[in-house]
Scaffold this motif. Structure first.
Motif, PDB file in Angstrom:
ATOM      1  N   CYS A  69       0.885  -1.506  -0.290  1.00 43.88           N
ATOM      2  CA  CYS A  69      -0.410  -0.035   0.146  1.00 43.88           C
ATOM      3  C   CYS A  69       0.889   1.239   0.086  1.00 43.88           C
ATOM      4  O   CYS A  69       0.390   1.805  -0.158  1.00 43.88           O
ATOM      5  N   SER A  70       1.598   1.142   0.789  1.00 38.75           N
ATOM      6  CA  SER A  70       2.756   2.534   0.657  1.00 38.75           C
ATOM      7  C   SER A  70       3.597   2.844  -0.820  1.00 38.75           C
ATOM      8  O   SER A  70       3.901   3.546  -1.091  1.00 38.75           O
ATOM      9  N   GLU A  73       1.370   3.787  -3.084  1.00 38.87           N
ATOM     10  CA  GLU A  73       1.153   5.540  -2.689  1.00 38.87           C
ATOM     11  C   GLU A  73       1.724   6.475  -2.991  1.00 38.87           C
ATOM     12  O   GLU A  73       1.884   7.697  -3.710  1.00 38.87           O
ATOM     13  N   ASP A  77       2.068   9.077  -6.053  1.00 36.55           N
ATOM     14  CA  ASP A  77       3.161  10.470  -5.810  1.00 36.55           C
ATOM     15  C   ASP A  77       3.433  10.558  -7.370  1.00 36.55           C
ATOM     16  O   ASP A  77       3.972  12.139  -7.479  1.00 36.55           O
ATOM     17  N   TRP A 104      -5.826   8.876   2.000  1.00 34.88           N
ATOM     18  CA  TRP A 104      -4.766   8.442   0.917  1.00 34.88           C
ATOM     19  C   TRP A 104      -5.331   8.914  -0.804  1.00 34.88           C
ATOM     20  O   TRP A 104      -5.337   8.751  -1.543  1.00 34.88           O
ATOM     21  N   LEU A 105      -5.712   6.920  -0.366  1.00 31.43           N
ATOM     22  CA  LEU A 105      -6.446   6.541  -2.485  1.00 31.43           C
ATOM     23  C   LEU A 105      -7.590   7.472  -2.761  1.00 31.43           C
ATOM     24  O   LEU A 105      -6.947   8.277  -3.617  1.00 31.43           O
ATOM     25  N   ARG A 108      -6.378  10.835  -3.848  1.00 36.45           N
ATOM     26  CA  ARG A 108      -5.052  10.889  -4.770  1.00 36.45           C
ATOM     27  C   ARG A 108      -6.415  10.701  -6.385  1.00 36.45           C
ATOM     28  O   ARG A 108      -6.301  11.406  -7.278  1.00 36.45           O
ATOM     29  N   ARG A 135      -6.963  -0.069   1.413  1.00 41.05           N
ATOM     30  CA  ARG A 135      -6.982   1.045   2.695  1.00 41.05           C
ATOM     31  C   ARG A 135      -7.541   0.743   3.496  1.00 41.05           C
ATOM     32  O   ARG A 135      -6.292   1.471   5.360  1.00 41.05           O
ATOM     33  N   SER A 197      -3.023  -3.305  -7.584  1.00 43.53           N
ATOM     34  CA  SER A 197      -2.075  -2.264  -7.142  1.00 43.53           C
ATOM     35  C   SER A 197      -1.062  -1.641  -8.679  1.00 43.53           C
ATOM     36  O   SER A 197      -1.457  -1.162  -9.299  1.00 43.53           O
TER      37      SER A 197
END
Length: 213
Positions: A69-70, A73, A77, A104-105, A108, A135, A197
């Motif tokens: 997940c990190s 993200e 970005d 955060w998802l 974005r 998430r 992802s």
């Protein structure tokens, strides 16, 4: 702008995380298979199984899920900053200056939808819905140790787990459940997180690239 080779390198990192997970999972499966049922007491064998399956395996899956997940993200970005002016500010604030508070998802995705015309179809949004529920689960793991009742919004976590469970049943998979109040990740979940992802990364890059031409 970002070359396709660079996007592949970013996706390769997610693949590397998954391959590390697969090897770790294989070792745990072997250890579980080596439990000497019948040669030691049922109590000792059950304790060994519980420790390996519900503690070590679960911690392993939680750790690799968090890393994936990190990285997703961070990759979003990288793409956003390359194609959308003032991107970091846009994911934090609306045009009227209000702070975005959707996670955060979603923050974005909102920006990529608006500025890159991304995620318009039902299929694309279903992928996002799966990752959004992941998430929520990930946040409970990171901020509450996977203890649902200690999460900021226990009902939201419970709803996310149920959604993920029903999604898994569609393909005869096992993704996640709540056991004794704790989030327990099953062995199939990380593969689906990686697939979705990488699809999200491909999607936003292609749309950002098209919008920049």
């Amino acid at each position: 702008m970002i070359r396709q080779e660079t996007i592949q390198e970013l996706k390769d990192k997610i693949d590397a995380i998954f391959q590390a997970y697969v090897r770790t999972e294989e070792n745990l499966r072997k250890e579980i298979g080596d439990i000497s049922w019948g040669e030691i007491s049922d109590s000792d064998a059950s304790k060994a199984y519980y420790y390996l399956e519900y503690m070590l395996a679960n911690i392993t899956r939680q750790s690799f899920l968090t890393m994936t997940c990190s990285w997703l993200e961070m990759t979003m970005d990288v793409i956003g900053e390359a194609y959308i002016p003032n991107y970091m500010n846009k994911i934090k604030y609306t045009n009227s200056g209000k702070r975005r508070r959707s996670g955060w998802l979603k923050n974005r995705l909102t920006v990529f939808r608006k500025y890159c015309d991304a995620f318009k179809s039902e299929t694309e949004n279903k992928q996002c819905q799966f990752i959004e529920n992941v998430r929520i689960v990930r946040n409970c793991i990171v901020h509450a140790g996977g203890r649902v009742e200690k999460a900021d919004n226990p009902k939201q976590v419970d709803k996310a787990i149920k959604w993920i469970w029903e999604k898994a049943k569609e393909g005869n998979y096992m993704y996640a459940e709540i056991v004794n109040g704790l989030i327990y990740l099953r062995e199939d979940i990380l593969a689906q997180v990686v697939i979705d992802s990488e699809d999200i990364i491909d999607h936003i890059w292609k749309h950002a690239e098209n919008e920049s031409r």
